[in-house]
Design a protein around this motif. Structure first.
Motif, PDB file in Angstrom:
ATOM      1  N   THR A   4      29.549  39.202  33.477  1.00 12.07           N
ATOM      2  CA  THR A   4      30.659  38.395  33.978  1.00 12.07           C
ATOM      3  C   THR A   4      31.104  37.458  32.861  1.00 12.07           C
ATOM      4  N   ARG A   5      32.351  37.085  32.891  1.00  8.99           N
ATOM      5  CA  ARG A   5      32.905  36.139  31.922  1.00  8.99           C
ATOM      6  C   ARG A   5      32.916  34.735  32.546  1.00  8.99           C
ATOM      7  N   GLY A   6      33.413  33.767  31.779  1.00  5.67           N
ATOM      8  CA  GLY A   6      33.518  32.406  32.277  1.00  5.67           C
ATOM      9  C   GLY A   6      34.377  32.348  33.531  1.00  5.67           C
ATOM     10  N   ALA A   7      34.033  31.490  34.456  1.00  2.83           N
ATOM     11  CA  ALA A   7      34.762  31.293  35.719  1.00  2.83           C
ATOM     12  C   ALA A   7      34.864  32.586  36.524  1.00  2.83           C
ATOM     13  N   SER A   8      33.903  33.494  36.369  1.00  2.00           N
ATOM     14  CA  SER A   8      33.917  34.771  37.094  1.00  2.00           C
ATOM     15  C   SER A   8      32.625  34.955  37.871  1.00  2.00           C
ATOM     16  N   SER A   9      32.663  35.877  38.833  1.00  4.10           N
ATOM     17  CA  SER A   9      31.459  36.222  39.593  1.00  4.10           C
ATOM     18  C   SER A   9      31.559  37.681  40.025  1.00  4.10           C
ATOM     19  N   MET A  10      30.405  38.246  40.367  1.00  2.00           N
ATOM     20  CA  MET A  10      30.364  39.632  40.814  1.00  2.00           C
ATOM     21  C   MET A  10      29.195  39.792  41.771  1.00  2.00           C
ATOM     22  N   GLY A  11      29.408  40.596  42.806  1.00  2.00           N
ATOM     23  CA  GLY A  11      28.346  40.939  43.745  1.00  2.00           C
ATOM     24  C   GLY A  11      28.142  42.437  43.745  1.00  2.00           C
ATOM     25  N   VAL A  12      26.863  42.871  43.769  1.00  2.52           N
ATOM     26  CA  VAL A  12      26.554  44.292  43.792  1.00  2.52           C
ATOM     27  C   VAL A  12      25.560  44.583  44.910  1.00  2.52           C
ATOM     28  N   ARG A  52      24.210  61.761  36.709  1.00  2.00           N
ATOM     29  CA  ARG A  52      23.094  61.299  37.542  1.00  2.00           C
ATOM     30  C   ARG A  52      23.663  60.467  38.683  1.00  2.00           C
ATOM     31  N   PRO A  53      22.949  60.406  39.779  1.00  2.00           N
ATOM     32  CA  PRO A  53      23.497  59.697  40.946  1.00  2.00           C
ATOM     33  C   PRO A  53      23.576  58.185  40.724  1.00  2.00           C
ATOM     34  N   ALA A  54      24.551  57.591  41.350  1.00  4.03           N
ATOM     35  CA  ALA A  54      24.682  56.135  41.317  1.00  4.03           C
ATOM     36  C   ALA A  54      23.532  55.518  42.101  1.00  4.03           C
ATOM     37  N   VAL A  55      23.071  54.344  41.659  1.00  2.00           N
ATOM     38  CA  VAL A  55      21.991  53.640  42.352  1.00  2.00           C
ATOM     39  C   VAL A  55      22.533  52.483  43.181  1.00  2.00           C
ATOM     40  N   GLY A  56      23.821  52.213  43.034  1.00  2.00           N
ATOM     41  CA  GLY A  56      24.472  51.147  43.775  1.00  2.00           C
ATOM     42  C   GLY A  56      25.919  51.069  43.353  1.00  2.00           C
ATOM     43  N   HIS A  57      26.580  49.992  43.792  1.00  2.00           N
ATOM     44  CA  HIS A  57      27.987  49.823  43.426  1.00  2.00           C
ATOM     45  C   HIS A  57      28.372  48.350  43.462  1.00  2.00           C
ATOM     46  N   VAL A  58      29.485  48.068  42.796  1.00  2.00           N
ATOM     47  CA  VAL A  58      30.040  46.715  42.815  1.00  2.00           C
ATOM     48  C   VAL A  58      30.645  46.484  44.195  1.00  2.00           C
ATOM     49  N   LYS A  59      30.329  45.351  44.790  1.00  2.00           N
ATOM     50  CA  LYS A  59      30.854  44.999  46.110  1.00  2.00           C
ATOM     51  C   LYS A  59      32.044  44.040  45.998  1.00  2.00           C
ATOM     52  N   THR A  60      31.898  43.014  45.155  1.00  2.00           N
ATOM     53  CA  THR A  60      32.957  42.013  45.002  1.00  2.00           C
ATOM     54  C   THR A  60      33.086  41.600  43.542  1.00  2.00           C
ATOM     55  N   VAL A  61      34.294  41.204  43.162  1.00  2.00           N
ATOM     56  CA  VAL A  61      34.542  40.688  41.814  1.00  2.00           C
ATOM     57  C   VAL A  61      35.563  39.573  41.909  1.00  2.00           C
ATOM     58  N   LYS A  62      35.298  38.487  41.211  1.00  2.00           N
ATOM     59  CA  LYS A  62      36.270  37.404  41.060  1.00  2.00           C
ATOM     60  C   LYS A  62      36.368  37.130  39.569  1.00  2.00           C
TER      61      LYS A  62
END
Length: 153
Positions: free
Chosen positions: A66-74, A28-38
């Motif tokens: 996300t885990r501790g001390a982590s971040s993610m942007g989508v 099935r088609p993707a609806v978005g994607h990960v932009k950034t990860v720390k």
């Protein structure tokens, strides 16, 4: 020595198990994607867990963590932006973006953590089509930006 039919069948079954799992989400088609990860973050779709990297696809049903001390942007197909702080778990329950057909829906559920949400086209075109569920209620998005923090019990 030629392989037996049983050995060939076993090899075929193993190959299917290894390669079919990743292909399930690709059906099935993707609806978005990960932009950034720390730090450390994952995307789980159809039981397959992968380390989140820029470009990792998102699908309806994906669980973002996300885990501790982590971040993610989508970013989603309608340019909705979500960013997550440490120890966050969010599920993309549903996503439908077909503006020409009037089919618009973004539903997500956050179990814990922090979320910064910036509306995309779905909220601008049909504000009542976006919702974010929390353990204690539902946020109806009306074309805006908001911050949300969900504490663990």
């Amino acid at each position: 020595m030629r392989p037996t039919r049983a050995a060939l069948a076993a090899a075929a079954a193993l190959a299917w198990a290894v390669f079919a799992g990743p292909a399930l989400a690709l059906d099935r088609p993707a609806v978005g994607h990960v932009k950034t990860v720390k730090g450390e973050a994952t995307v789980s779709t159809d039981g397959q867990v992968v380390s989140a990297r820029p470009g990792t696809p998102l699908h309806a049903g994906s669980v973002l963590s996300t885990r501790g001390a982590s971040s993610m942007g989508v970013v989603f197909g309608d340019n909705t932006l979500m960013s997550f702080g440490p120890n966050t778990v969010l599920t993309v329950d549903e996503y439908l973006y077909e503006p020409g057909a009037g089919k618009l829906r973004l539903g997500a559920r956050i179990g814990k953590g922090t979320l910064n949400y910036v509306s995309g086209a779905i909220a601008r075109l049909q504000p009542d089509a976006v919702s974010v569920k929390t353990p204690s209620g539902t946020i109806g998005v009306r074309g805006t930006q908001f911050l949300l923090k969900v504490e663990e019990d």
